[in-house]
Design a protein around this motif. Sequence first.
Motif, short mmCIF file in Angstrom:
data_model
loop_
_atom_site.label_atom_id
_atom_site.label_comp_id
_atom_site.label_asym_id
_atom_site.label_seq_id
_atom_site.Cartn_x
_atom_site.Cartn_y
_atom_site.Cartn_z
N ALA A 27 0.83 -1.21 0.00
CA ALA A 27 0.00 0.00 0.00
C ALA A 27 0.86 1.25 0.00
O ALA A 27 0.58 2.23 -0.72
CB ALA A 27 -0.93 -0.01 1.22
N ARG A 67 2.46 1.88 -3.38
CA ARG A 67 1.52 2.48 -4.34
C ARG A 67 1.36 3.97 -4.14
O ARG A 67 0.94 4.67 -5.07
CB ARG A 67 0.15 1.79 -4.24
N LEU A 115 -5.30 -2.62 -3.37
CA LEU A 115 -3.96 -3.02 -3.79
C LEU A 115 -3.93 -3.59 -5.20
O LEU A 115 -2.85 -3.87 -5.74
CB LEU A 115 -3.40 -4.06 -2.82
N VAL A 152 -4.19 -0.42 4.27
CA VAL A 152 -4.61 0.62 3.32
C VAL A 152 -4.96 1.92 4.04
O VAL A 152 -4.76 3.01 3.49
CB VAL A 152 -5.79 0.13 2.45
#
Length: 391
Positions: free
Chosen positions: A22, A25, A59, A307
């Motif tokens: 997470a 990203r 994800l 997240v």
Amino acid sequence: MPQQPRAVVIGGGIAGLAAAAALHRTGRQVTVLERAPSLEPVGAAISLSPNALRALDVLGIGDEIRGLAAWQGDGGLRTPSGRWLTRTNAAAAAERFGGPLVLLHRGTLIDRLAALLPPGAVRTNADASLADPGDDRRPARVTTPDGALEADLVVAADGIHSTVRQALFPAHPGPRYAGFTTWRLVIPVPGAAFASHETWGRGRLWGTHPLKDGRVYAYAAATAPAGRRAADDEKAELLRLFGDWHDPIPAVLAAARPEDVLRHDVHHIAEPPPAYHRGRVALLGDAAHAMPPNLGQGGNQALEDAVVLAHHADDLAAYTAARLPRTTAIARQAVRAARLNLMRSRAGIAMRDTAIAALSRIRPDLLLRSFEGIADWQPPYPAVRAGTGER
């Protein structure tokens, strides 16, 4: 060109890898430090409810996991004689919570999460310690046998006996024995044909569920003093405790080898830490809120943590505010579920079973209602569309 923010994750289990994925990203350079020689998980299977699958959607691997997993829900709750107390339906569960409840091997999930990270991001045989939690003016610092690492964010995903949690909050009492022990196994069972079920006895429970690859995942629990182990082997102990229970339990036990059986005492964090962060360090997963497995939410809540942490990585107080109340409530619900599941009073068991059977005739969705407020969780930002990397 500004320097890429760095995150160091201590722990390479489901919680740590999900957090690393997470954070990666969101544009952070991530390093995962795992003290074991490999990422091979200790455990068997994991149940993922819709809330966890939505976290995996963020994800970008939610649909892949749904495709690899066995859908759960067609089954229910039984007594040791085999009598059904209540039945569940997979389609009804998926409709109620906006997605299925699924089951897959932990190793599969570990592999898919690790594949989301860039090459070299995971370091095994890396026993890490927190040297300095950092603050607004200085980075956090982690030491390893190969040297020290500084980071804008350190994620403590080092499990229930977290040394980082102890360093951050030395007055915290740590984990407590939950009063029962568990066994788990994943094996082929030739000729097995059955509906998923959980069975509650006197101070004991058993669950059997098919996996998509044809193997069977079985788990058991029993009240016991901490640290007690079988005098011979754990398969023999399971035969003593569950060998006369209903089918397919005897068939599962007959197919198991002693080395197939994993046994672990259950500990949990009865008193939550004062926060899930201090300085530039965030606690995540079992390090923050280890709970009994009776709701199947330990790994699910870790995926939510991952997240949400990535969303609030620049404001860890907001991460604590978002996660501590929710996970504390779910952990307490899991403790209550364990007390109900593993009740020992014969009179209490008779009342429990009668009430469940009667209520389920009136409300067929009785078991599903226990997941309200849990399985319907939504992530703080949208999913990644499969194959695009875009939100």
